[in-house]
Structures are given as structure tokens and as C-alpha cells.
Design a protein around this motif. Sequence first.
Motif, PDB file in Angstrom:
ATOM      1  N   ARG A  81       9.075  -1.783 -53.398  1.00  0.00           N
ATOM      2  CA  ARG A  81      10.048  -2.541 -54.212  1.00  0.00           C
ATOM      3  C   ARG A  81      10.775  -1.615 -55.189  1.00  0.00           C
ATOM      4  O   ARG A  81      11.976  -1.761 -55.421  1.00  0.00           O
ATOM      5  CB  ARG A  81       9.335  -3.662 -54.967  1.00  0.00           C
ATOM      6  N   HIS A  82      10.032  -0.657 -55.762  1.00  0.00           N
ATOM      7  CA  HIS A  82      10.666   0.300 -56.673  1.00  0.00           C
ATOM      8  C   HIS A  82      11.699   1.158 -55.941  1.00  0.00           C
ATOM      9  O   HIS A  82      12.796   1.415 -56.473  1.00  0.00           O
ATOM     10  CB  HIS A  82       9.603   1.200 -57.314  1.00  0.00           C
ATOM     11  N   ARG A  83      11.345   1.579 -54.748  1.00  0.00           N
ATOM     12  CA  ARG A  83      12.281   2.396 -53.961  1.00  0.00           C
ATOM     13  C   ARG A  83      13.517   1.579 -53.556  1.00  0.00           C
ATOM     14  O   ARG A  83      14.627   2.086 -53.563  1.00  0.00           O
ATOM     15  CB  ARG A  83      11.582   2.944 -52.713  1.00  0.00           C
ATOM     16  N   ALA A  84      13.296   0.318 -53.190  1.00  0.00           N
ATOM     17  CA  ALA A  84      14.424  -0.547 -52.828  1.00  0.00           C
ATOM     18  C   ALA A  84      15.344  -0.766 -54.021  1.00  0.00           C
ATOM     19  O   ALA A  84      16.578  -0.741 -53.889  1.00  0.00           O
ATOM     20  CB  ALA A  84      13.902  -1.882 -52.303  1.00  0.00           C
ATOM     21  N   SER A  85      14.762  -0.965 -55.215  1.00  0.00           N
ATOM     22  CA  SER A  85      15.573  -1.151 -56.426  1.00  0.00           C
ATOM     23  C   SER A  85      16.358   0.112 -56.767  1.00  0.00           C
ATOM     24  O   SER A  85      17.525   0.044 -57.158  1.00  0.00           O
ATOM     25  CB  SER A  85      14.669  -1.525 -57.607  1.00  0.00           C
ATOM     26  N   ALA A  86      15.717   1.278 -56.598  1.00  0.00           N
ATOM     27  CA  ALA A  86      16.403   2.548 -56.875  1.00  0.00           C
ATOM     28  C   ALA A  86      17.563   2.766 -55.912  1.00  0.00           C
ATOM     29  O   ALA A  86      18.665   3.166 -56.322  1.00  0.00           O
ATOM     30  CB  ALA A  86      15.407   3.704 -56.773  1.00  0.00           C
ATOM     31  N   ALA A  87      17.342   2.479 -54.616  1.00  0.00           N
ATOM     32  CA  ALA A  87      18.407   2.643 -53.618  1.00  0.00           C
ATOM     33  C   ALA A  87      19.567   1.692 -53.901  1.00  0.00           C
ATOM     34  O   ALA A  87      20.738   2.081 -53.812  1.00  0.00           O
ATOM     35  CB  ALA A  87      17.855   2.397 -52.215  1.00  0.00           C
ATOM     36  N   PHE A  88      19.250   0.445 -54.256  1.00  0.00           N
ATOM     37  CA  PHE A  88      20.305  -0.531 -54.560  1.00  0.00           C
ATOM     38  C   PHE A  88      21.096  -0.113 -55.794  1.00  0.00           C
ATOM     39  O   PHE A  88      22.334  -0.221 -55.812  1.00  0.00           O
ATOM     40  CB  PHE A  88      19.699  -1.917 -54.773  1.00  0.00           C
ATOM     41  N   SER A  89      20.420   0.370 -56.826  1.00  0.00           N
ATOM     42  CA  SER A  89      21.101   0.791 -58.051  1.00  0.00           C
ATOM     43  C   SER A  89      22.044   1.964 -57.784  1.00  0.00           C
ATOM     44  O   SER A  89      23.193   1.981 -58.253  1.00  0.00           O
ATOM     45  CB  SER A  89      20.070   1.187 -59.121  1.00  0.00           C
ATOM     46  N   LEU A  90      21.572   2.944 -57.010  1.00  0.00           N
ATOM     47  CA  LEU A  90      22.421   4.091 -56.671  1.00  0.00           C
ATOM     48  C   LEU A  90      23.619   3.673 -55.825  1.00  0.00           C
ATOM     49  O   LEU A  90      24.750   4.147 -56.040  1.00  0.00           O
ATOM     50  CB  LEU A  90      21.589   5.134 -55.921  1.00  0.00           C
ATOM     51  N   MET A 141      21.071  -4.228 -48.807  1.00  0.00           N
ATOM     52  CA  MET A 141      19.965  -3.868 -49.700  1.00  0.00           C
ATOM     53  C   MET A 141      19.539  -5.040 -50.571  1.00  0.00           C
ATOM     54  O   MET A 141      18.347  -5.234 -50.822  1.00  0.00           O
ATOM     55  CB  MET A 141      20.377  -2.678 -50.574  1.00  0.00           C
ATOM     56  N   SER A 142      20.519  -5.820 -51.040  1.00  0.00           N
ATOM     57  CA  SER A 142      20.176  -6.981 -51.863  1.00  0.00           C
ATOM     58  C   SER A 142      19.455  -8.040 -51.037  1.00  0.00           C
ATOM     59  O   SER A 142      18.519  -8.693 -51.524  1.00  0.00           O
ATOM     60  CB  SER A 142      21.446  -7.577 -52.499  1.00  0.00           C
ATOM     61  N   VAL A 143      19.864  -8.203 -49.766  1.00  0.00           N
ATOM     62  CA  VAL A 143      19.168  -9.149 -48.881  1.00  0.00           C
ATOM     63  C   VAL A 143      17.739  -8.689 -48.640  1.00  0.00           C
ATOM     64  O   VAL A 143      16.794  -9.486 -48.658  1.00  0.00           O
ATOM     65  CB  VAL A 143      19.930  -9.286 -47.539  1.00  0.00           C
ATOM     66  N   GLU A 144      17.566  -7.360 -48.438  1.00  0.00           N
ATOM     67  CA  GLU A 144      16.223  -6.821 -48.209  1.00  0.00           C
ATOM     68  C   GLU A 144      15.324  -7.034 -49.423  1.00  0.00           C
ATOM     69  O   GLU A 144      14.139  -7.358 -49.294  1.00  0.00           O
ATOM     70  CB  GLU A 144      16.326  -5.327 -47.902  1.00  0.00           C
ATOM     71  N   MET A 145      15.874  -6.862 -50.620  1.00  0.00           N
ATOM     72  CA  MET A 145      15.089  -7.041 -51.841  1.00  0.00           C
ATOM     73  C   MET A 145      14.647  -8.486 -52.037  1.00  0.00           C
ATOM     74  O   MET A 145      13.590  -8.750 -52.603  1.00  0.00           O
ATOM     75  CB  MET A 145      15.902  -6.581 -53.056  1.00  0.00           C
ATOM     76  N   CYS A 146      15.460  -9.445 -51.567  1.00  0.00           N
ATOM     77  CA  CYS A 146      15.147 -10.869 -51.761  1.00  0.00           C
ATOM     78  C   CYS A 146      14.515 -11.509 -50.524  1.00  0.00           C
ATOM     79  O   CYS A 146      14.345 -12.730 -50.473  1.00  0.00           O
ATOM     80  CB  CYS A 146      16.417 -11.625 -52.134  1.00  0.00           C
ATOM     81  N   ASP A 190      11.058  -7.707 -40.463  1.00  0.00           N
ATOM     82  CA  ASP A 190      12.488  -8.025 -40.612  1.00  0.00           C
ATOM     83  C   ASP A 190      13.108  -7.211 -41.747  1.00  0.00           C
ATOM     84  O   ASP A 190      14.236  -6.723 -41.644  1.00  0.00           O
ATOM     85  CB  ASP A 190      12.667  -9.523 -40.889  1.00  0.00           C
ATOM     86  N   GLY A 191      12.350  -7.072 -42.834  1.00  0.00           N
ATOM     87  CA  GLY A 191      12.829  -6.251 -43.940  1.00  0.00           C
ATOM     88  C   GLY A 191      13.010  -4.804 -43.533  1.00  0.00           C
ATOM     89  O   GLY A 191      13.938  -4.123 -43.986  1.00  0.00           O
ATOM     90  N   LEU A 192      12.129  -4.323 -42.643  1.00  0.00           N
ATOM     91  CA  LEU A 192      12.229  -2.951 -42.157  1.00  0.00           C
ATOM     92  C   LEU A 192      13.492  -2.752 -41.310  1.00  0.00           C
ATOM     93  O   LEU A 192      14.148  -1.718 -41.389  1.00  0.00           O
ATOM     94  CB  LEU A 192      10.981  -2.622 -41.338  1.00  0.00           C
ATOM     95  N   LYS A 193      13.818  -3.755 -40.509  1.00  0.00           N
ATOM     96  CA  LYS A 193      15.051  -3.675 -39.705  1.00  0.00           C
ATOM     97  C   LYS A 193      16.290  -3.636 -40.602  1.00  0.00           C
ATOM     98  O   LYS A 193      17.210  -2.845 -40.379  1.00  0.00           O
ATOM     99  CB  LYS A 193      15.131  -4.872 -38.766  1.00  0.00           C
ATOM    100  N   ILE A 194      16.317  -4.501 -41.632  1.00  0.00           N
ATOM    101  CA  ILE A 194      17.448  -4.503 -42.572  1.00  0.00           C
ATOM    102  C   ILE A 194      17.538  -3.168 -43.294  1.00  0.00           C
ATOM    103  O   ILE A 194      18.625  -2.632 -43.528  1.00  0.00           O
ATOM    104  CB  ILE A 194      17.294  -5.665 -43.582  1.00  0.00           C
ATOM    105  N   ASN A 195      16.374  -2.610 -43.627  1.00  0.00           N
ATOM    106  CA  ASN A 195      16.322  -1.305 -44.276  1.00  0.00           C
ATOM    107  C   ASN A 195      16.950  -0.217 -43.403  1.00  0.00           C
ATOM    108  O   ASN A 195      17.691   0.650 -43.883  1.00  0.00           O
ATOM    109  CB  ASN A 195      14.869  -0.970 -44.588  1.00  0.00           C
ATOM    110  N   ALA A 196      16.658  -0.279 -42.091  1.00  0.00           N
ATOM    111  CA  ALA A 196      17.225   0.700 -41.161  1.00  0.00           C
ATOM    112  C   ALA A 196      18.742   0.565 -41.067  1.00  0.00           C
ATOM    113  O   ALA A 196      19.470   1.563 -41.083  1.00  0.00           O
ATOM    114  CB  ALA A 196      16.597   0.521 -39.780  1.00  0.00           C
ATOM    115  N   TYR A 197      19.243  -0.682 -40.978  1.00  0.00           N
ATOM    116  CA  TYR A 197      20.687  -0.905 -40.919  1.00  0.00           C
ATOM    117  C   TYR A 197      21.385  -0.404 -42.178  1.00  0.00           C
ATOM    118  O   TYR A 197      22.442   0.243 -42.118  1.00  0.00           O
ATOM    119  CB  TYR A 197      20.980  -2.394 -40.719  1.00  0.00           C
TER     120      TYR A 197
END
Length: 256
Positions: free
Chosen positions: A12-21, A144-149, A156-163
Motif C-alpha cells: 500500500r505504501h508503494r502504491a501510494s508513492a507511485a500514485f503521488s509521483l 493506480m487510483s483504482v488499484e489503491m481502492c 486483479d490488483g496485480l493485473k491493474i498494477n502491470a497495466y
Amino acid sequence: RMPTSVPETDRRHRASAAFSLSFLSLAFSITAFSSSYWCEGTRKVAKPFCTGESKGDLCIRFNSPDANNNQAVQYIWETGDDKFVERKFHAGIWYSCEEMINEEGEKCRSFISLTPASDRGVLWLSIVAELLYIILLLTGNILMSVEMCYYSSVMDGLKINAYSAVVTVLAGLLGMVAHMMYTTVFQMTVNLGPEDWRPHTWDYGWSYCLAWASFACCMAAAVTTINKYTKTVLEFKHKRKNLERSLKIKYKFPDH
């Protein structure tokens, strides 16, 4: 409720950092694209003749006491650099603006009209690439926002992460190409552009720096997203190996 595991919190921390950047990259790119401070500098402009009550160093004075008499011989004392005044200008992708002599405000012209005809195709490619860069950044932000929520399934989250990783990497490559093409077009316009526009001195402005800062944030977001995807896959492989090992032990030594 079960406490959140350490790997899940790290993800979750990594997802938040990627979204912020990625969000920072999008904000920087939109600001830079809509501004006209990619390049700033000065132009040497010939001073106009002093007319009426206009005085000072921004116009050429006459030696004749009767300036309105066309038959009077008029001598201009200004020589060399005294005949010119430096005027600030700034230019972007869309338009170029410069200060007006003896007046407040700026006079703006379309930068596309200033570009040499042979380089306008490259400029349009740069504009299209910048637009695609912004669109891909926006798409990556949405993913990224969809993956976080998205909490229903880790896979499924992993697939969204790859896209989102693929989209962000493509956005970064397009942004780099767009910025480099604009740099080339501007330098060609400085050398081959209209005489009444060519700058005397110039340098890159804050919008240009902001555009490259957007590219840096975009690539940092892409690296963070790819790193998160790789780490999650490795965690799943590790858990799978542990499960297989525990099953082998269980079938080898069954409980009586």
C-alpha cells in the motif's frame, strides 16, 4: 478484524508513492504545456524616433530644434549599441511574447507561425507527443487510483498494477521524445526564424525545467510500480514454495 500484514502494508505504501509521483508528473506536465516560459531571453530592437513629448533612452533624439519640419536637417547622435534597446521575451510551445517599447504590456505571436516551414512538422509531432504524454499520464493515474481502492482480489490488483506500469513507461518515453523535439525546433527557429524575432541572448525557462521534472517524476513512478509488481510476484512464488513444501511434509508424515 485481522491486523494488516507487513507485506500488505508495504504494498500500500508503494502504491501510494507511485500514485503521488504520477500525479505530480501530470500536474507538472499540464502546467508546462499550457505556459509560455520554456525559453526566456532578450532581443536587440532598434530604438524608434522620439516623437512629440517622448524623451529618454528608449527613443532616438534629433539634433534639430524643429523636429516637425521635414526640410530641416536632422542629425542622430546615437551610434553602435546606442541605437538599440534590449527587450525581454519568453516563448513556449503555443506562443511567444515580448515587451513593448515605451508601452506597458506584451505583444504575443503564435510560435508555430515563427517556426521555419521545414520544421513545423516536427513541432506538430512534438505537440501531439505532449498531448499523448498527458493522456497516458492521466490513464496511469486512474489505474493506480483504482488499484489503491480495489480490495476484492490481489490477482486483479496485480493485473491493474502491470497495466499502469506499462502505461507509465510509455508516457515517460513519449514525454522525453516530445521535450527533445521541441528543443530542436526552438534552436532551429533561433537560427532560421524571422529577423524581427531572433533573440540576442536566451536560456531555458522554468516551464522547460518543469517539463523535465515531470518526466523524472513519471519515470520514478514507473520504477516504483514495476518494483511493486516484481516484489508482489516474488512474494507469491515464495508463499507457493512454502505451501508446496508443507504439503510434501504433511503427505510424507501424516498425522495419526
